[in-house]
Design an enzyme around this catalytic site. Structure first.
Site, PDB file in Angstrom:
ATOM      1  N   ASP A 198      -6.046  -2.419  -1.635  1.00 38.51           N
ATOM      2  CA  ASP A 198      -5.907  -2.633  -0.193  1.00 38.51           C
ATOM      3  C   ASP A 198      -6.248  -1.384   0.616  1.00 38.51           C
ATOM      4  O   ASP A 198      -6.242  -1.428   1.854  1.00 38.51           O
ATOM      5  CB  ASP A 198      -4.485  -3.092   0.146  1.00 38.51           C
ATOM      6  N   ASP A 199      -6.543  -0.279  -0.059  1.00 42.35           N
ATOM      7  CA  ASP A 199      -6.925   0.941   0.641  1.00 42.35           C
ATOM      8  C   ASP A 199      -8.383   0.821   1.093  1.00 42.35           C
ATOM      9  O   ASP A 199      -9.286   0.613   0.278  1.00 42.35           O
ATOM     10  CB  ASP A 199      -6.751   2.150  -0.282  1.00 42.35           C
ATOM     11  N   LEU A 200      -8.609   0.967   2.389  1.00 40.65           N
ATOM     12  CA  LEU A 200      -9.950   0.759   2.954  1.00 40.65           C
ATOM     13  C   LEU A 200     -10.970   1.714   2.363  1.00 40.65           C
ATOM     14  O   LEU A 200     -12.099   1.311   2.046  1.00 40.65           O
ATOM     15  CB  LEU A 200      -9.897   0.921   4.479  1.00 40.65           C
TER      16      LEU A 200
ATOM     17  N   PRO B 276      -5.130   0.894  -5.889  1.00 41.04           N
ATOM     18  CA  PRO B 276      -4.765   0.460  -4.534  1.00 41.04           C
ATOM     19  C   PRO B 276      -5.914  -0.258  -3.831  1.00 41.04           C
ATOM     20  O   PRO B 276      -6.551   0.279  -2.927  1.00 41.04           O
ATOM     21  CB  PRO B 276      -4.405   1.772  -3.844  1.00 41.04           C
TER      22      PRO B 276
ATOM     23  N   TRP C 240       0.830  -1.207   0.000  1.00 42.33           N
ATOM     24  CA  TRP C 240       0.000   0.000   0.000  1.00 42.33           C
ATOM     25  C   TRP C 240       0.863   1.255   0.000  1.00 42.33           C
ATOM     26  O   TRP C 240       0.601   2.203  -0.737  1.00 42.33           O
ATOM     27  CB  TRP C 240      -0.922  -0.008   1.221  1.00 42.33           C
TER      28      TRP C 240
END
Length: 205
Positions: A152-154, A150, A133
């Site tokens: 994995d970015d919440l 991205p 990330w």
């Protein structure tokens, strides 16, 4: 729509609506020619507020005569000196890892620019404290790579779940990631711009 990136991602009807509802994202590129400093800043900012991170990073830089933490000078600083800036023991180790890596491996633009996005990820993640990330954020905001997604970015995932609820409802884990990648594939080669809009978009409650 004169911007080719916007014109392309707006072919997705949901993204077209989202773009229409969202102010154009501001692009900050404070470390355009300094990957090393950007990596240090990213470590300092992990898991704390932007305001706190900025204050600590300023104090950290002031520990050095020219306000710049050159790798060799950073490695000469004692733990107590670095702690005085507000750094945790873990972050000190991570900052030292960046310094050690940079002394043994080139991380300047001239070295990184010819690499693909994934090659840069694999090159930098051996540094302690630097994960996928973090490198993806650097690819987007420091190296200005146009096609980074991205996942994995919440916030990115949450916004996509809201915007594409019909496609993602009830999905979790790998099946969800698969669908999110499929949605984002339609934005290639401008997934960075789409991600910027997702971050800035404020869904109605």
């Amino acid at each position: 729509m004169n911007d080719p990136a916007l014109a392309h991602i707006a072919q997705d009807p949901i993204m077209a609506r989202l773009i229409a509802e969202t102010p154009s994202p501001k692009i900050f590129n404070d470390y355009a020619d300094d990957v090393y400093l950007a990596l240090l800043e990213s470590i300092v900012s992990q898991q704390i507020s932007v305001k706190a991170a900025n204050a600590i990073f300023i104090r950290f830089r002031r520990l050095f005569p020219d306000n710049y933490p050159h790798a060799d000078a950073l490695l000469l600083k004692t733990t107590d000196e670095l702690r005085s800036a507000g750094l945790s023991f873990q972050k000190i180790k991570y900052l030292q890892s960046v310094a050690e890596f940079s002394l043994a491996n080139p991380i300047d633009r001239a070295h990184l620019d010819p690499m693909s996005d994934e090659e840069i990820v694999q090159y930098l993640i051996p540094i302690k404290g630097i994960g996928r990330w973090t490198v993806e954020m650097m690819l987007m905001f420091v190296l200005s790579r146009p096609d980074v997604f991205p996942i994995d970015d919440l916030v990115i995932r949450q916004r996509m779940l809201r915007a594409y609820s019909e496609k993602t409802e009830g999905l979790m884990g790998k099946p969800l990631y698969k669908v999110l990648h499929e949605i984002a594939n339609a934005w290639r080669p401008y997934r960075t711009e789409a991600s910027r809009y997702l971050w800035r978009w404020k869904p109605e409650n």
